[in-house]
Design a protein around this motif. Structure first.
Motif, PDB file in Angstrom:
ATOM      1  N   CYS A  20       0.835  -1.213   0.000  1.00  0.00           N
ATOM      2  CA  CYS A  20       0.000   0.000   0.000  1.00  0.00           C
ATOM      3  C   CYS A  20       0.861   1.250   0.000  1.00  0.00           C
ATOM      4  CB  CYS A  20      -0.926  -0.012   1.207  1.00  0.00           C
ATOM      5  SG  CYS A  20      -2.155  -1.334   1.183  1.00  0.00           S
ATOM      6  N   TRP A  21       1.918   1.257   0.801  1.00  0.00           N
ATOM      7  CA  TRP A  21       2.829   2.402   0.834  1.00  0.00           C
ATOM      8  C   TRP A  21       3.458   2.641  -0.534  1.00  0.00           C
ATOM      9  CZ3 TRP A  21       8.110   2.106  -0.208  1.00  0.00           C
ATOM     10  CH2 TRP A  21       8.815   3.316  -0.081  1.00  0.00           C
ATOM     11  N   LEU A  22       3.921   1.574  -1.170  1.00  0.00           N
ATOM     12  CA  LEU A  22       4.557   1.694  -2.469  1.00  0.00           C
ATOM     13  C   LEU A  22       3.588   2.226  -3.515  1.00  0.00           C
ATOM     14  CD1 LEU A  22       6.917   1.294  -4.393  1.00  0.00           C
ATOM     15  CD2 LEU A  22       6.343  -1.149  -4.513  1.00  0.00           C
ATOM     16  N   GLU A 182      13.366  -7.025   9.374  1.00  0.00           N
ATOM     17  CA  GLU A 182      13.403  -6.925  10.828  1.00  0.00           C
ATOM     18  C   GLU A 182      13.745  -5.500  11.246  1.00  0.00           C
ATOM     19  OE1 GLU A 182      14.140  -9.876  13.265  1.00  0.00           O
ATOM     20  OE2 GLU A 182      13.903 -11.526  11.856  1.00  0.00           O
ATOM     21  N   ASN A 183      14.204  -4.688  10.307  1.00  0.00           N
ATOM     22  CA  ASN A 183      14.532  -3.294  10.579  1.00  0.00           C
ATOM     23  C   ASN A 183      13.262  -2.468  10.765  1.00  0.00           C
ATOM     24  OD1 ASN A 183      17.412  -3.452  10.387  1.00  0.00           O
ATOM     25  ND2 ASN A 183      17.213  -3.632   8.171  1.00  0.00           N
ATOM     26  N   SER A 184      13.443  -1.206  11.141  1.00  0.00           N
ATOM     27  CA  SER A 184      12.310  -0.297  11.298  1.00  0.00           C
ATOM     28  C   SER A 184      11.656  -0.053   9.946  1.00  0.00           C
ATOM     29  CB  SER A 184      12.781   1.031  11.891  1.00  0.00           C
ATOM     30  OG  SER A 184      13.579   1.732  10.952  1.00  0.00           O
ATOM     31  N   ILE A 185      10.408   0.399   9.969  1.00  0.00           N
ATOM     32  CA  ILE A 185       9.660   0.633   8.732  1.00  0.00           C
ATOM     33  C   ILE A 185      10.347   1.673   7.865  1.00  0.00           C
ATOM     34  CG2 ILE A 185       8.166   2.359   9.795  1.00  0.00           C
ATOM     35  CD1 ILE A 185       7.146  -0.264   7.137  1.00  0.00           C
ATOM     36  N   ASP A 186      10.965   2.686   8.467  1.00  0.00           N
ATOM     37  CA  ASP A 186      11.650   3.724   7.689  1.00  0.00           C
ATOM     38  C   ASP A 186      12.823   3.146   6.913  1.00  0.00           C
ATOM     39  OD1 ASP A 186       9.909   5.654   8.587  1.00  0.00           O
ATOM     40  OD2 ASP A 186      11.225   6.365  10.190  1.00  0.00           O
ATOM     41  N   ILE A 187      13.596   2.290   7.578  1.00  0.00           N
ATOM     42  CA  ILE A 187      14.751   1.669   6.910  1.00  0.00           C
ATOM     43  C   ILE A 187      14.283   0.725   5.811  1.00  0.00           C
ATOM     44  CG2 ILE A 187      16.700   0.086   7.235  1.00  0.00           C
ATOM     45  CD1 ILE A 187      17.072   1.278  10.014  1.00  0.00           C
ATOM     46  N   VAL A 188      13.241  -0.047   6.099  1.00  0.00           N
ATOM     47  CA  VAL A 188      12.687  -0.965   5.100  1.00  0.00           C
ATOM     48  C   VAL A 188      12.252  -0.197   3.856  1.00  0.00           C
ATOM     49  CG1 VAL A 188      10.702  -2.444   4.585  1.00  0.00           C
ATOM     50  CG2 VAL A 188      12.001  -2.789   6.696  1.00  0.00           C
ATOM     51  N   GLN A 189      11.543   0.889   4.046  1.00  0.00           N
ATOM     52  CA  GLN A 189      11.030   1.652   2.909  1.00  0.00           C
ATOM     53  C   GLN A 189      12.140   2.366   2.145  1.00  0.00           C
ATOM     54  OE1 GLN A 189       7.824   3.963   4.616  1.00  0.00           O
ATOM     55  NE2 GLN A 189       6.429   2.201   4.596  1.00  0.00           N
ATOM     56  N   MET A 190      13.201   2.742   2.816  1.00  0.00           N
ATOM     57  CA  MET A 190      14.341   3.319   2.113  1.00  0.00           C
ATOM     58  C   MET A 190      15.025   2.269   1.235  1.00  0.00           C
ATOM     59  SD  MET A 190      14.414   6.504   2.546  1.00  0.00           S
ATOM     60  CE  MET A 190      16.000   6.790   1.757  1.00  0.00           C
TER      61      MET A 190
END
Length: 206
Positions: A20-22, A182-190
């Motif tokens: 959804c974010w993408l 397993e990382n934070s959502i911000d890192i995942v999205q980056m």
């Protein structure tokens, strides 16, 4: 012709929320996108999904139902959307069958490939994001009151699936990008955004 993006990984890895974010991110940049899922994506597919995830059956039966849903999904949603210029973001595609039914339940890979060739679906996504988490993390992310389906009750099953996904990714490094989920959502999205930028060959800023 649009782009076809698939998201893979075990349950709880963040596929759905990041799909959804993408989609929203692409839409803000003027790129029309469609978010869908497998099994499912069509009325028939969603009916078959209920059977697949909740009823015990032979792995061969399960795989046949998955491919029935997939063919309908491809013809009714994926192909028309791509031909109209839209980007399609699918929560799972063919890699999932090799991971779940192949590595997870021991179905001969040749049988999966035969079905794939029989319906003439030798079609690879432009890019696949593999959201990698451990089984322990998956359980922590599930709410305590969530009813586990038949797959989520199998601990060793998910370990086999995860390792299978990683093996598939190792053989398809150009297409499959491992996301350390397993990382934070911000890192995942980056991580996702970096690969999307490479796909587009231009920079998008959040």
């Amino acid at each position: 012709m649009g782009k076809f993006i698939t998201l893979e990984g075990i349950d709880g890895s963040g596929k759905s929320s990041n799909a959804c974010w993408l989609s929203n991110m692409l839409n803000t940049k003027g790129i029309d996108s469609v978010v869908t899922r497998e099994p499912g994506g069509t009325f028939l597919g969603e009916q078959l999904r209920e059977l697949i995830v909740n009823i015990n059956m032979e792995v061969e039966t399960e795989t046949l139902l998955i491919f029935a849903a997939r063919y309908e999904h491809f013809k009714a949603v994926i192909e028309p959307s791509l031909l109209s210029g839209k980007w399609v973001i699918s929560d799972r595609f063919i890699d999932a069958t090799y991971a779940y039914q192949g590595f997870g339940k021991g179905l001969d890979f040749n049988r999966i490939q035969d079905l794939q060739f029989w319906i003439d679906l030798r079609f690879n996504p432009d890019i696949t994001f593999l959201f990698d988490i451990s089984f322990e993390t998956m359980l922590k992310r599930f709410s305590k009151d969530r009813k586990l389906d038949k797959f989520e009750k199998m601990v060793n099953y998910f370990d086999k699936i995860r390792n299978g996904y990683l093996e598939i990714a190792d053989k398809s490094k150009d297409r499959i990008k491992i996301i350390e989920s397993e990382n934070s959502i911000d890192i995942v999205q980056m991580q996702i955004l970096e690969h999307i930028n490479n796909l587009l060959n231009q920079t998008y800023v959040l």
